[in-house]
Design a protein around this motif. Structure first.
Motif, PDB file in Angstrom:
ATOM      1  N   ILE A 106       0.831  -1.202   0.000  1.00 27.04           N
ATOM      2  CA  ILE A 106       0.000   0.000   0.000  1.00 27.04           C
ATOM      3  C   ILE A 106       0.869   1.257   0.000  1.00 27.04           C
ATOM      4  CG2 ILE A 106      -1.748   1.274   1.287  1.00 27.04           C
ATOM      5  CD1 ILE A 106      -2.767  -1.261  -0.098  1.00 27.04           C
ATOM      6  N   VAL A 107       2.001   1.201   0.714  1.00 27.13           N
ATOM      7  CA  VAL A 107       2.922   2.345   0.689  1.00 27.13           C
ATOM      8  C   VAL A 107       3.422   2.578  -0.744  1.00 27.13           C
ATOM      9  CG1 VAL A 107       5.208   3.153   1.403  1.00 27.13           C
ATOM     10  CG2 VAL A 107       3.672   2.124   3.079  1.00 27.13           C
ATOM     11  N   MET A 108       3.838   1.482  -1.405  1.00 32.17           N
ATOM     12  CA  MET A 108       4.348   1.614  -2.769  1.00 32.17           C
ATOM     13  C   MET A 108       3.247   2.015  -3.733  1.00 32.17           C
ATOM     14  SD  MET A 108       7.449   1.307  -2.458  1.00 32.17           S
ATOM     15  CE  MET A 108       7.705   1.586  -4.205  1.00 32.17           C
ATOM     16  N   LEU A 109       2.026   1.598  -3.444  1.00 40.15           N
ATOM     17  CA  LEU A 109       0.889   2.027  -4.279  1.00 40.15           C
ATOM     18  C   LEU A 109       0.823   3.552  -4.307  1.00 40.15           C
ATOM     19  CD1 LEU A 109      -2.751   0.639  -4.167  1.00 40.15           C
ATOM     20  CD2 LEU A 109      -2.297   3.067  -4.258  1.00 40.15           C
ATOM     21  N   GLY A 110       0.841   4.156  -3.114  1.00 41.27           N
ATOM     22  CA  GLY A 110       0.732   5.606  -3.049  1.00 41.27           C
ATOM     23  C   GLY A 110       1.926   6.307  -3.658  1.00 41.27           C
ATOM     24  N   LEU A 111       3.126   5.803  -3.366  1.00 35.96           N
ATOM     25  CA  LEU A 111       4.338   6.456  -3.870  1.00 35.96           C
ATOM     26  C   LEU A 111       4.442   6.343  -5.390  1.00 35.96           C
ATOM     27  CD1 LEU A 111       6.978   5.383  -1.173  1.00 35.96           C
ATOM     28  CD2 LEU A 111       5.812   7.595  -1.418  1.00 35.96           C
ATOM     29  N   ALA A 146       1.934   8.584  -6.941  1.00 37.31           N
ATOM     30  CA  ALA A 146       2.315   9.994  -6.815  1.00 37.31           C
ATOM     31  C   ALA A 146       3.396  10.372  -7.822  1.00 37.31           C
ATOM     32  CB  ALA A 146       2.799  10.269  -5.396  1.00 37.31           C
ATOM     33  N   PHE A 147       4.448   9.534  -7.906  1.00 35.55           N
ATOM     34  CA  PHE A 147       5.572   9.866  -8.784  1.00 35.55           C
ATOM     35  C   PHE A 147       5.317   9.451 -10.231  1.00 35.55           C
ATOM     36  CE2 PHE A 147       7.623   9.763  -4.577  1.00 35.55           C
ATOM     37  CZ  PHE A 147       8.245  11.009  -4.601  1.00 35.55           C
ATOM     38  N   GLY A 148       4.415   8.489 -10.438  1.00 36.16           N
ATOM     39  CA  GLY A 148       4.160   8.028 -11.795  1.00 36.16           C
ATOM     40  C   GLY A 148       2.958   8.680 -12.451  1.00 36.16           C
ATOM     41  N   GLY A 149       2.211   9.492 -11.684  1.00 33.18           N
ATOM     42  CA  GLY A 149       0.991  10.089 -12.233  1.00 33.18           C
ATOM     43  C   GLY A 149       1.245  10.938 -13.467  1.00 33.18           C
ATOM     44  N   PHE A 194       7.021  -4.584  -2.459  1.00 32.51           N
ATOM     45  CA  PHE A 194       7.712  -3.515  -3.197  1.00 32.51           C
ATOM     46  C   PHE A 194       7.384  -3.557  -4.697  1.00 32.51           C
ATOM     47  CE2 PHE A 194      11.300  -1.564  -5.392  1.00 32.51           C
ATOM     48  CZ  PHE A 194      11.400  -0.365  -4.717  1.00 32.51           C
ATOM     49  N   VAL A 195       7.744  -4.673  -5.339  1.00 33.38           N
ATOM     50  CA  VAL A 195       7.544  -4.751  -6.808  1.00 33.38           C
ATOM     51  C   VAL A 195       6.038  -4.781  -7.139  1.00 33.38           C
ATOM     52  CG1 VAL A 195       8.025  -6.091  -8.881  1.00 33.38           C
ATOM     53  CG2 VAL A 195       9.737  -5.941  -7.063  1.00 33.38           C
ATOM     54  N   GLY A 196       5.307  -5.645  -6.450  1.00 31.16           N
ATOM     55  CA  GLY A 196       3.863  -5.713  -6.695  1.00 31.16           C
ATOM     56  C   GLY A 196       3.170  -4.410  -6.346  1.00 31.16           C
ATOM     57  N   GLY A 197       3.676  -3.720  -5.307  1.00 27.58           N
ATOM     58  CA  GLY A 197       3.070  -2.447  -4.902  1.00 27.58           C
ATOM     59  C   GLY A 197       3.188  -1.383  -5.981  1.00 27.58           C
ATOM     60  N   ILE A 198       4.300  -1.394  -6.721  1.00 29.75           N
ATOM     61  CA  ILE A 198       4.433  -0.458  -7.851  1.00 29.75           C
ATOM     62  C   ILE A 198       3.354  -0.762  -8.898  1.00 29.75           C
ATOM     63  CG2 ILE A 198       5.932   0.247  -9.754  1.00 29.75           C
ATOM     64  CD1 ILE A 198       8.317  -0.317  -7.901  1.00 29.75           C
ATOM     65  N   GLY A 199       3.128  -2.049  -9.144  1.00 36.06           N
ATOM     66  CA  GLY A 199       2.061  -2.432 -10.071  1.00 36.06           C
ATOM     67  C   GLY A 199       0.697  -1.978  -9.584  1.00 36.06           C
ATOM     68  N   LEU A 200       0.493  -2.042  -8.269  1.00 36.63           N
ATOM     69  CA  LEU A 200      -0.782  -1.591  -7.706  1.00 36.63           C
ATOM     70  C   LEU A 200      -1.011  -0.104  -7.996  1.00 36.63           C
ATOM     71  CD1 LEU A 200      -0.847  -3.155  -4.097  1.00 36.63           C
ATOM     72  CD2 LEU A 200      -2.192  -3.847  -6.069  1.00 36.63           C
ATOM     73  N   GLY A 201       0.025   0.710  -7.730  1.00 37.42           N
ATOM     74  CA  GLY A 201      -0.130   2.157  -7.872  1.00 37.42           C
ATOM     75  C   GLY A 201      -0.348   2.591  -9.306  1.00 37.42           C
ATOM     76  N   ILE A 202       0.507   2.095 -10.212  1.00 39.78           N
ATOM     77  CA  ILE A 202       0.386   2.497 -11.623  1.00 39.78           C
ATOM     78  C   ILE A 202      -0.912   1.940 -12.209  1.00 39.78           C
ATOM     79  CG2 ILE A 202       1.445   2.361 -13.902  1.00 39.78           C
ATOM     80  CD1 ILE A 202       2.961   4.123 -11.924  1.00 39.78           C
ATOM     81  N   GLY A 203      -1.249   0.699 -11.839  1.00 38.91           N
ATOM     82  CA  GLY A 203      -2.486   0.113 -12.344  1.00 38.91           C
ATOM     83  C   GLY A 203      -3.717   0.831 -11.835  1.00 38.91           C
ATOM     84  N   LEU A 254      -2.932   9.949  -3.622  1.00 43.24           N
ATOM     85  CA  LEU A 254      -2.938   8.576  -3.104  1.00 43.24           C
ATOM     86  C   LEU A 254      -1.807   8.298  -2.116  1.00 43.24           C
ATOM     87  CD1 LEU A 254      -4.014   6.479  -6.225  1.00 43.24           C
ATOM     88  CD2 LEU A 254      -5.383   7.234  -4.288  1.00 43.24           C
ATOM     89  N   THR A 255      -0.900   9.283  -1.909  1.00 43.48           N
ATOM     90  CA  THR A 255       0.046   9.124  -0.799  1.00 43.48           C
ATOM     91  C   THR A 255      -0.720   9.051   0.528  1.00 43.48           C
ATOM     92  OG1 THR A 255       0.339  11.523  -0.786  1.00 43.48           O
ATOM     93  CG2 THR A 255       1.997  10.210  -1.943  1.00 43.48           C
ATOM     94  N   ALA A 256      -1.928   9.608   0.539  1.00 40.20           N
ATOM     95  CA  ALA A 256      -2.780   9.472   1.734  1.00 40.20           C
ATOM     96  C   ALA A 256      -3.106   8.002   1.984  1.00 40.20           C
ATOM     97  CB  ALA A 256      -4.069  10.275   1.547  1.00 40.20           C
ATOM     98  N   TRP A 257      -3.286   7.260   0.894  1.00 43.93           N
ATOM     99  CA  TRP A 257      -3.573   5.831   1.010  1.00 43.93           C
ATOM    100  C   TRP A 257      -2.350   5.097   1.572  1.00 43.93           C
ATOM    101  CZ3 TRP A 257      -5.576   2.620  -3.778  1.00 43.93           C
ATOM    102  CH2 TRP A 257      -5.989   1.367  -3.335  1.00 43.93           C
ATOM    103  N   SER A 258      -1.143   5.511   1.103  1.00 44.73           N
ATOM    104  CA  SER A 258       0.077   4.893   1.632  1.00 44.73           C
ATOM    105  C   SER A 258       0.165   5.074   3.135  1.00 44.73           C
ATOM    106  CB  SER A 258       1.307   5.530   0.987  1.00 44.73           C
ATOM    107  OG  SER A 258       1.329   5.282  -0.380  1.00 44.73           O
ATOM    108  N   THR A 259      -0.088   6.297   3.568  1.00 43.78           N
ATOM    109  CA  THR A 259      -0.030   6.588   5.002  1.00 43.78           C
ATOM    110  C   THR A 259      -1.073   5.752   5.747  1.00 43.78           C
ATOM    111  OG1 THR A 259       0.631   8.839   4.449  1.00 43.78           O
ATOM    112  CG2 THR A 259      -0.128   8.446   6.698  1.00 43.78           C
ATOM    113  N   ALA A 260      -2.268   5.707   5.205  1.00 49.41           N
ATOM    114  CA  ALA A 260      -3.331   4.944   5.855  1.00 49.41           C
ATOM    115  C   ALA A 260      -3.040   3.442   5.829  1.00 49.41           C
ATOM    116  CB  ALA A 260      -4.663   5.216   5.161  1.00 49.41           C
ATOM    117  N   GLY A 261      -2.375   3.000   4.748  1.00 51.53           N
ATOM    118  CA  GLY A 261      -2.046   1.582   4.647  1.00 51.53           C
ATOM    119  C   GLY A 261      -1.095   1.130   5.738  1.00 51.53           C
TER     120      GLY A 261
END
Length: 446
Positions: free
Chosen positions: A58-63, A66-69, A113-122, A364-371
């Protein structure tokens, strides 16, 4: 990879299924709790440790969102979905290796980590595209896509549970289950990659640059406004309250009724997780569509105010009635999902469509924090209470009081949201780069 522009006659109703194929896949993250007990047993982990892959994911999802948006806005949804496919599936394959050799850090690295990046971009890949295809009903459009994320666990929870039952819940069985997950989700997400299209840009009669209607704020400008940070707090509080239940769902309902004459079995607990996912999914389409009728601020008043009431009922009476416990948890999870699905439309109302995808990603960094906050609060307090000799519902009482307080903070933040000041708007003479970029693309054949 160029954004795939829709040919003339392309139906906008083909875009939601493309978004769903990605969100239904990455929504598996909400079924992580099914893997917790086998991992704890096979690798000797505590509840807090077994939550780490989910929390990091969830942290990587938000990050990554945020950076890939901005990259997603630049390269389009097909590029983003491809990146999500590769990362999410690779995360499972790394986790399979980690389980096979009993190296837990590989599971954390792979799934988290790796899957979390997929979560965020997806997650953000179809949102901006859907808002542009459905400017008349942005809440419904984003709700359709994002409900897939909530519904992913509805499929994954019983599927994963059955796989662990068939393969075994030791390390080799867990490894095989991770492997099947990675390969299956790669094929399913590929359907979305092939199907998605962006709308054809509007043409001006004089051939000049396209000027978007209404208030438009850039992603950089949005982050300088109080409205962005107030919505950040609103989303973070709403997500923290919901994710605390979701991540601990299966063990929580088992603990709540462990001392009663009708304890909850592992199968029934997995069913409860699936029910929560159904509520999460239904809330995403139902509440976000309702927001098109009653407004975004009003719908968040419902999420946060009634959500606090539901937590109060669980804290006071939840251990005396299974139907009450389940009903309140379902309502909280429907608000949790509704909050996610409504926030892109809230952003569109305040900042326009110019860079709404990039703004959404940064929010969605808010989601990372909440995660981190939600599972940490619930798991840490439950572990401490257990060490103190408490059991059953007493493991969670303090956590629920904290959640009620967090929802009250979110309610105040929502009340403070006002329209964005004109000094943050981009001027009509400043052509939106995204629009001019898209105009250069040639339509694809259907």
């Amino acid at each position: 990879m160029s954004p795939p522009v829709a040919p003339p006659g392309w139906s906008r109703w083909l875009v939601p299924p493309a978004a769903l194929s990605v969100h239904l896949s990455i929504g598996q993250a909400y079924a992580w709790s099914v893997f917790k007990p086998p991992l704890e047993s096979a690798l000797g982990l505590s509840g807090t440790q077994s939550a780490l892959p989910f929390q990091l994911g969830i942290v990587m999802l938000g990050l990554s969102a945020a950076f890939g948006g901005t990259l997603v806005e630049r390269h389009g949804p097909r590029w983003a979905m491809t990146v999500a496919l590769v990362c999410f599936s690779s995360g499972f394959l790394l986790s399979a290796l980690g389980a096979a050799v009993e190296q837990y850090w590989l599971i954390v690295l792979g799934y988290g980590f790796v899957g979390g990046i997929g979560l965020g971009i997806g997650y953000i890949s179809p949102v901006s595209t859907l808002i542009k295809w459905f400017p008349d009903r942005p809440g419904m459009a984003t709700g359709i896509a994002i409900m897939g994320f909530g519904g992913g666990a509805l499929i994954a929870s019983p599927w994963s549970a059955q796989m662990l039952k068939s393969f075994g819940s030791d390390s080799s069985g867990i490894a095989l289950a991770f492997l099947v997950h990675g390969l299956t989700y790669a094929v399913f997400m590929l359907l979305g990659v092939l199907l998605v299209r962006v709308p054809r840009p509007k043409e001006r009669a004089d051939g000049g640059p396209v000027v978007l209607d209404g208030v438009q704020v850039s992603a950089r400008g949005a982050m300088r406004t109080p409205q962005f940070w107030l919505l950040w707090v609103v989303l973070c509080m709403n997500v923290t309250a919901g994710i605390g239940i979701l991540e601990k769902a299966a063990p929580m309902i088992t603990d709540f009724f462990a001392d009663t004459s009708t304890p909850v079995s592992a199968t029934a607990a997995a069913g409860f997780v699936a029910l929560l996912s159904a509520a999460n999914m239904a809330g995403r389409i139902g509440w976000s569509s309702t927001s098109d009728l009653i407004g975004r601020k009003n719908i968040y008043r419902v999420y946060l105010g009634v959500g606090a009431l539901m937590y109060t009922l669980i804290a006071l009476f939840g251990d005396s009635s299974k139907p009450l416990f389940v009903l309140c948890a379902l309502v909280v999870l429907s608000f949790y999902g509704g909050g996610f699905a409504t926030i892109p439309a809230y952003l569109k109302d305040l900042f326009g469509t110019y860079q709404v995808g990039a703004i959404h990603g940064r929010l969605l960094t808010a989601w990372s924090t909440a995660g981190v906050l939600g599972p940490l609060i619930v798991n840490w307090i439950a572990d401490r209470q257990e060490e103190a000799g408490r059991h059953g519902a007493a493991l969670y009482g303090t956590s629920f009081v904290i959640m009620i307080g967090l929802l009250a903070v979110g309610l105040v933040a929502n009340e403070l949201v006002r329209p964005v000041h004109a000094r943050h708007h981009i001027s009509a003479a400043q052509p939106p780069k995204e629009a001019t970029d898209v105009r250069r693309q040639q339509p694809e054949s259907a």
